[in-house]
Design an enzyme around this catalytic site. Sequence first.
Site, short mmCIF file in Angstrom:
data_model
loop_
_atom_site.label_atom_id
_atom_site.label_comp_id
_atom_site.label_asym_id
_atom_site.label_seq_id
_atom_site.Cartn_x
_atom_site.Cartn_y
_atom_site.Cartn_z
N SER A 175 0.87 -1.40 -0.14
CA SER A 175 0.03 -0.14 0.12
C SER A 175 0.71 1.12 0.32
O SER A 175 1.91 1.54 0.16
CB SER A 175 -1.19 0.10 1.17
OG SER A 175 -1.54 1.24 1.23
N TYR B 178 -2.49 0.11 10.80
CA TYR B 178 -2.42 -0.06 9.12
C TYR B 178 -1.14 -0.07 8.46
O TYR B 178 -0.91 -1.01 8.56
CB TYR B 178 -3.70 0.40 8.77
CG TYR B 178 -4.04 0.38 7.31
CD1 TYR B 178 -4.23 -0.97 6.65
CD2 TYR B 178 -3.31 1.17 5.72
CE1 TYR B 178 -4.86 -1.38 5.66
CE2 TYR B 178 -3.29 0.83 4.78
CZ TYR B 178 -4.49 -0.41 4.50
OH TYR B 178 -3.91 -1.24 3.22
N1 LIG Z 1 -8.32 0.03 -1.52
C1 LIG Z 1 -7.56 0.50 -1.21
O1 LIG Z 1 -7.40 1.72 -1.25
C2 LIG Z 1 -6.57 0.25 -0.74
C3 LIG Z 1 -4.95 0.98 -1.21
C4 LIG Z 1 -3.77 0.18 -0.57
C5 LIG Z 1 -3.65 -0.88 -0.33
N2 LIG Z 1 -5.03 -2.03 -0.29
C6 LIG Z 1 -4.88 -3.57 -0.44
O2 LIG Z 1 -5.31 -3.79 -1.20
C7 LIG Z 1 -5.24 -5.20 -0.80
C8 LIG Z 1 -6.80 -5.76 -0.75
O3 LIG Z 1 -7.47 -4.89 -0.24
P1 LIG Z 1 -9.38 -4.22 -1.69
O4 LIG Z 1 -9.24 -2.83 -1.28
O5 LIG Z 1 -9.08 -5.22 -2.25
O6 LIG Z 1 -10.16 -4.80 -0.71
P2 LIG Z 1 -11.85 -6.50 0.13
O7 LIG Z 1 -12.00 -5.69 -1.10
O8 LIG Z 1 -11.94 -5.99 0.82
O9 LIG Z 1 -10.11 -6.70 -0.28
C9 LIG Z 1 -10.10 -8.00 0.90
C10 LIG Z 1 -10.03 -9.45 0.39
O10 LIG Z 1 -9.68 -10.20 1.07
C11 LIG Z 1 -10.53 -11.11 1.72
N3 LIG Z 1 -10.14 -11.40 3.42
C12 LIG Z 1 -10.25 -10.89 4.62
N4 LIG Z 1 -10.09 -11.59 5.47
C13 LIG Z 1 -10.08 -12.55 5.42
C14 LIG Z 1 -10.04 -13.91 6.06
N5 LIG Z 1 -9.48 -14.25 7.27
N6 LIG Z 1 -9.57 -15.54 5.34
C15 LIG Z 1 -10.13 -14.95 4.30
N7 LIG Z 1 -10.53 -14.04 3.02
C16 LIG Z 1 -10.34 -12.52 3.77
C17 LIG Z 1 -12.02 -10.50 2.14
O11 LIG Z 1 -13.34 -11.30 2.12
P3 LIG Z 1 -14.01 -10.91 1.61
O12 LIG Z 1 -14.65 -10.45 0.41
O13 LIG Z 1 -14.87 -12.16 2.21
O14 LIG Z 1 -14.63 -9.59 2.66
C18 LIG Z 1 -11.65 -9.55 0.25
O15 LIG Z 1 -12.13 -10.75 -0.33
C19 LIG Z 1 -6.02 -5.07 1.09
O16 LIG Z 1 -4.12 -5.80 1.20
C20 LIG Z 1 -5.62 -3.94 1.50
O17 LIG Z 1 -4.87 -3.37 2.41
C21 LIG Z 1 -6.25 -1.34 -0.70
#
Ligand SMILES: NC(=O)c1ccc[n+]([C@@H]2O[C@H](COP(=O)([O-])OP(=O)(O)OC[C@H]3O[C@@H](n4cnc5c(N)ncnc54)[C@H](OP(=O)(O)O)[C@@H]3O)[C@@H](O)[C@H]2O)c1
Length: 288
Positions: free
Chosen positions: A156, A169
């Site tokens: 991130s 975070y």
């Molecule tokens: N969104 C942003 O602005 C952003 C920016 C920088 C970095 N990131 C990083 O990018 C990555 C993906 O995030 P995203 O924004 O795409 O969010 P997201 O849509 O919530 O994706 C995260 C995934 O992790 C799964 N998950 C969480 N806990 C879990 C567990 N214990 N076991 C199995 N699966 C689990 C969630 O499952 P469910 O579908 O069941 O909830 C979801 O599919 C993360 O590492 C986040 O920190 C995001």
Amino acid sequence: MTVPTDPNCFLKALDGQVALIVGATSGIGRAVVDAFLRCGAHVVAFGRSEEKLRELVASSQSFARALATYAGDATDHHDLDRAATLAVDRFGKLDTLVCTVGAFDYYRTILDYDTETLSSAFEELFRINVLSYILAVRASLPYLLRQPSSIVLTLSTASFYPEGGGVLYGASKFATRGLVTHLAYELAPRVRVNGVAPGGTIGTNLRGLASLREQDKRVDDATGDRAQRIQRSVPLQVAATPDDHTAAFVYLASHRLSRVVTGTIINSDGGRGVAGTVRVAHLVEEIS
Ligand SMILES: NC(=O)c1ccc[n+]([C@@H]2O[C@H](COP(=O)([O-])OP(=O)(O)OC[C@H]3O[C@@H](n4cnc5c(N)ncnc54)[C@H](OP(=O)(O)O)[C@@H]3O)[C@@H](O)[C@H]2O)c1
């Protein structure tokens, strides 16, 4: 103006590769599944919701023979062991691992916690954001070490700067940045280890912590005008979508495209780094 990512320019980049994608049911992970399938990979999609995995299969009919799913908890090493084994049983090998699991802390500073919630939030967030990655790597290694392989971790902007999240975070994302360096060193020459560091991304399902009663609170819903805030905060003035990051994952995963690349992080973040460590929103406003 939006410039769509063209997945065809990477067509066949992952031909013959077998990938385990942990965190595959929404957001960035889901977009990576689609891109990997289009680029020729066989994929085991790991998620915790059986319903979302069924939806994933239903919307990937044209890749039915290249896709398997595993429903489990990414913080449970038994589930990750079984998912890695499933890849080998179904597709003959496992040579690519992508970790995209994550949860958020809603920008809490250290003063926003009392000591009890600080401990429980730390444990939950670090289990999801850090331990799940370490366990996925450990579970996959017996198979990854059999041939040239690749690991891509999701970092991130919070892995570099203090504004991408709160103290927990940010610390968890600095830890995953450390993992890229350590694992790249420890696992060379057999396994390449790299990271993608997205900036603020809209259209994902990123949510908060159960220990703070925020497990149903989506970042996209909870922080109003998020797209505009992201645009204002980076030099390129763009708010990324999950598809904007997939080419970076494909490149780093591909043995053909990046066989000499390890220990590297692609900052897929609208140029956040070139503005230094002060609040770039102010700088962008001043020059525009
Ligand atoms: N969104 C942003 O602005 C952003 C920016 C920088 C970095 N990131 C990083 O990018 C990555 C993906 O995030 P995203 O924004 O795409 O969010 P997201 O849509 O919530 O994706 C995260 C995934 O992790 C799964 N998950 C969480 N806990 C879990 C567990 N214990 N076991 C199995 N699966 C689990 C969630 O499952 P469910 O579908 O069941 O909830 C979801 O599919 C993360 O590492 C986040 O920190 C995001």
